[in-house]
Design an enzyme around this catalytic site. Sequence first.
Site, PDB file in Angstrom:
ATOM      1  N   GLY A 120      81.266  14.966  30.685  1.00  0.00           N
ATOM      2  CA  GLY A 120      82.321  14.424  31.522  1.00  0.00           C
ATOM      3  C   GLY A 120      81.975  13.042  32.014  1.00  0.00           C
ATOM      4  O   GLY A 120      80.829  12.586  31.911  1.00  0.00           O
ATOM      5  N   GLY A 168      83.104  10.088  35.264  1.00  0.00           N
ATOM      6  CA  GLY A 168      83.856   9.781  36.471  1.00  0.00           C
ATOM      7  C   GLY A 168      83.566   8.367  36.923  1.00  0.00           C
ATOM      8  O   GLY A 168      82.936   7.579  36.208  1.00  0.00           O
ATOM      9  N   THR A 169      84.024   8.040  38.125  1.00  0.00           N
ATOM     10  CA  THR A 169      83.845   6.692  38.654  1.00  0.00           C
ATOM     11  C   THR A 169      82.374   6.344  38.816  1.00  0.00           C
ATOM     12  O   THR A 169      81.967   5.212  38.584  1.00  0.00           O
ATOM     13  CB  THR A 169      84.551   6.576  40.013  1.00  0.00           C
ATOM     14  OG1 THR A 169      85.918   6.948  39.856  1.00  0.00           O
ATOM     15  CG2 THR A 169      84.481   5.151  40.543  1.00  0.00           C
ATOM     16  N   LYS A 188      78.298   9.306  34.241  1.00  0.00           N
ATOM     17  CA  LYS A 188      78.574  10.304  33.219  1.00  0.00           C
ATOM     18  C   LYS A 188      77.633  11.486  33.389  1.00  0.00           C
ATOM     19  O   LYS A 188      76.553  11.367  33.951  1.00  0.00           O
ATOM     20  CB  LYS A 188      78.384   9.703  31.818  1.00  0.00           C
ATOM     21  CG  LYS A 188      79.340   8.579  31.479  1.00  0.00           C
ATOM     22  CD  LYS A 188      79.089   8.059  30.063  1.00  0.00           C
ATOM     23  CE  LYS A 188      80.076   6.953  29.710  1.00  0.00           C
ATOM     24  NZ  LYS A 188      79.866   6.428  28.335  1.00  0.00           N
ATOM     25  N   LYS A 211      73.106  13.852  35.131  1.00  0.00           N
ATOM     26  CA  LYS A 211      74.111  12.958  35.705  1.00  0.00           C
ATOM     27  C   LYS A 211      73.535  11.549  35.660  1.00  0.00           C
ATOM     28  O   LYS A 211      72.535  11.257  36.311  1.00  0.00           O
ATOM     29  CB  LYS A 211      74.413  13.381  37.143  1.00  0.00           C
ATOM     30  CG  LYS A 211      75.515  12.584  37.831  1.00  0.00           C
ATOM     31  CD  LYS A 211      75.786  13.171  39.215  1.00  0.00           C
ATOM     32  CE  LYS A 211      76.883  12.431  39.954  1.00  0.00           C
ATOM     33  NZ  LYS A 211      77.147  13.023  41.290  1.00  0.00           N
ATOM     34  N   ASP A 253      83.701  16.873  50.378  1.00  0.00           N
ATOM     35  CA  ASP A 253      84.515  16.764  49.155  1.00  0.00           C
ATOM     36  C   ASP A 253      84.608  18.114  48.449  1.00  0.00           C
ATOM     37  O   ASP A 253      84.376  18.224  47.244  1.00  0.00           O
ATOM     38  CB  ASP A 253      83.946  15.706  48.211  1.00  0.00           C
ATOM     39  CG  ASP A 253      84.959  15.266  47.157  1.00  0.00           C
ATOM     40  OD1 ASP A 253      86.174  15.483  47.369  1.00  0.00           O
ATOM     41  OD2 ASP A 253      84.546  14.712  46.120  1.00  0.00           O
TER      42      ASP A 253
END
Length: 534
Positions: free
Chosen positions: A207, A209-210, A213, A229, A326
């Site tokens: 995946g 994201g901002t 990866k 990550k 979050d």
Amino acid sequence: MSAAVHPLTNHLMPHYPRQSLNGVTHNPPGPSVIANSSPVTTRKRKRAHQYTINYSEVQEVDSDGRLREFIVIEDTPPPPTLSPATTHHGYSASYQPPNCGAPRTRQAARLEAAGLSSTSSSLVPAPPAKRRKQNLQEEVRAPAKKLVPASHHTQAVVAANSWESRSAAATDDTTKGAPSCDDKEGHYIIVPDDMIYKRYRTVRLLGQGTFGKVVEAVDTQTNSRVAIKIIRAIPKYRDASKIEVRVLQKLKERDPLNRNKCIHLLHWFDHRNHICLVSELLGMCVYDFLKENDFAPFPRHHIQDFARQLFGSVAFLHDLRLIHTDLKPENILLVHNDYRVVNVPIPGKRNGATKPKRILQSTDIRLIDFGSATFESEYHSTVVCTRHYRAPEIILGLGWSFPCDAYSLGCILVEFYTGVALYQTHDNLEHLAMMEMVMGKMPERFARAGARSKPEFFKEGAKLDWPKAKASRQSKKDVRATRPLADVIPPTDHANKLFLNLVQKLLAFDPAQRISVREALAHPYFSLTIPEEV
């Protein structure tokens, strides 16, 4: 610019008496059951397309006069389904998973990235959203992320140049003049069988994201599969990742056997100017399972299992004086993806028509993504939480603390029960109006505090000023169609009555009246034995 944090009065937080409502502590922190009645029907599937996530940089000055920089992802309208609060039959959209096959060469990957990237946005694949109005802007759910204080501007420029030129700031496996392993936005380019830190061999992209990866890799020392990550090689993202490392190290130190089911950090290092966080390889996130299951709700005994684990994880964080900020289905990972398929009746269809539904074999989960986690005694940014799980005190600028996590959990439980998000809006006033439709009018004391902080949302008498003259016809229609919580979770039996009562306590407007997560674990709902169902 001064930070727009408006403290509430001290009486509003009896469950957490040691902190004020702006999140700053004044004391040192211490250590026969019927089936789910919310059917989801499907619409005609549409071709998938890509979304642009816009974000902006915001600066705040804290009470000590220090300048703090934040990346704020723009508030997002609905995910690709209708809210259970605004329709009796939610619609689902076809899910087409992202293409996770990594490019074969860095050169090809860089060319592809250059064609897709921009300086102010990043692209992520997503299922098509249901169009609410012809001119409605399409976006996806995304969190507002918190960053640590920005470095001096000139230092940031030097650091930014370092990853572009692969200069001495890169710390591992790089030589002067070597070709860049990054795209132009600082994302690490994933290549199969690439060796990271001379130890981890990449397998595939999981995946993006901002902030970076996530890749699947093989640990060549233990021959086990792990998830890594890989943070973008940009100073502000690197700095933010170090906050997450500190939190993860604290969690592992206090819970080495992982009884509280938070993701465990196995290893972290700096590879070619990218902070890398290694953790166990888990299954898909709960939101992805919902999408692939056509947004069908979870069985109620599974919801109870999820809730017990989630509440235990968050209560553990709160005991450590840590606020996640979050919580959402995207940040809850299944340990195993295995499922069985059963055929269930299609609501409203005659002749016994059925459709397949996936039922998980295991409900074991892990809570992830502590990149926005904030200690009670540390600086609190003004906006946190992904839009659809954001508590009213955050929207009203009244400051926030532990109860904002409890509110997010309430929204998550409703989503598990119906299959779709409770609130689907991108406008603050519309969001508050929907909350009143679901939970009734705001308590007078809370409304008065909100009117002082955000007078633009209220009219005389501390009443919510809805609808405004500029509100669109569709917005008014959406709010009018929003259903009370008792309609979303009908109290048809003892299990639903207790579940509804728990969610009502979690979604209370006033954080002082909201049940704490530790108290929620003692709710009678968790003493129920709910028979297996589909």
